[in-house]
Enzyme design. Sequence first.
Site, short mmCIF file in Angstrom:
data_model
loop_
_atom_site.label_atom_id
_atom_site.label_comp_id
_atom_site.label_asym_id
_atom_site.label_seq_id
_atom_site.Cartn_x
_atom_site.Cartn_y
_atom_site.Cartn_z
N ASP A 1 20.04 66.33 -25.16
CA ASP A 1 20.29 64.92 -24.90
C ASP A 1 19.37 64.45 -23.77
O ASP A 1 18.89 65.25 -22.95
CB ASP A 1 21.74 64.71 -24.46
CG ASP A 1 22.72 65.06 -25.57
OD1 ASP A 1 22.31 65.08 -26.73
OD2 ASP A 1 23.89 65.31 -25.23
N LYS A 2 19.21 63.13 -23.70
CA LYS A 2 18.31 62.55 -22.69
C LYS A 2 18.69 63.00 -21.28
O LYS A 2 17.84 63.28 -20.44
CB LYS A 2 18.37 61.02 -22.81
CG LYS A 2 17.25 60.30 -22.12
CD LYS A 2 17.27 58.84 -22.53
CE LYS A 2 16.20 58.06 -21.81
NZ LYS A 2 16.15 56.66 -22.21
#
Length: 235
Positions: free
Chosen positions: A103-104
Amino acid sequence: MIRVDKYVSDCTALSRRQAGEAIRQRRVTVNGAFEGSPDRKIDEATAEVTLDGAPLVYARFHWYMLNKPEGHVSSTDDPSGPTVLDLLPPEKRAGLFPCGRLDKNTTGLLLLTDDGKTAHGLLSPKKHVEKEYFFTVARPVTREDAEALERGVDIGVCVTKPCRVVLLSDTSGTITITEGKYHQIKEMFKNRMNKVTSLKRISFGGVKLDGTLPEGGYRALTGEELSVLTRRQEQ
Ligand code: URA
């Protein structure tokens, strides 16, 4: 035949310019003799090349270990912000893609490669490749929580497969999963009425994040790390 600076750059995290500097600084040998000319052509199939005394292996494919910082998207192209490939010099990016996704706001070990076949094998759900993460969460994790996570919890798209949880404090620990569902670990803790506050991947398929890599730093995988991955993919 290729130039020595390209050979050294292809085998390491050095850019062509940095490889050229290393050659001029006499840190590179070719077939046992120091090489001082970055533009000398060598046969990549047979040349024996060392950098700072360590033998280099010229491989058809490239594999890098990246210590992903927060804020970068795990894709090759994203109009909304920087991608993990932006952390490499432009000349190194050709053909590379992330082997899996973080995920970011997840940090840590992300492999980058241009070897589609091996990457595909490692990411196949059938291979059950282990991915280990260090987590922190908002509320204390009870023994009951840990046991439920280990057995498997419902995250909407599926019930997760058995995994391993090691608590390091009330609100931190490591979790090792063999799947890669969207936001999997965040969803697993959500099922236990908890919230992940940070997540860092520390190993993938038996390859550990190099603790000396700063966030945003990367390096080529060693031959040994690559053979661990290749063996894992063949199982
Ligand atoms: N699980 C998550 O929730 N996020 C990641 O980035 C990786 C695993």
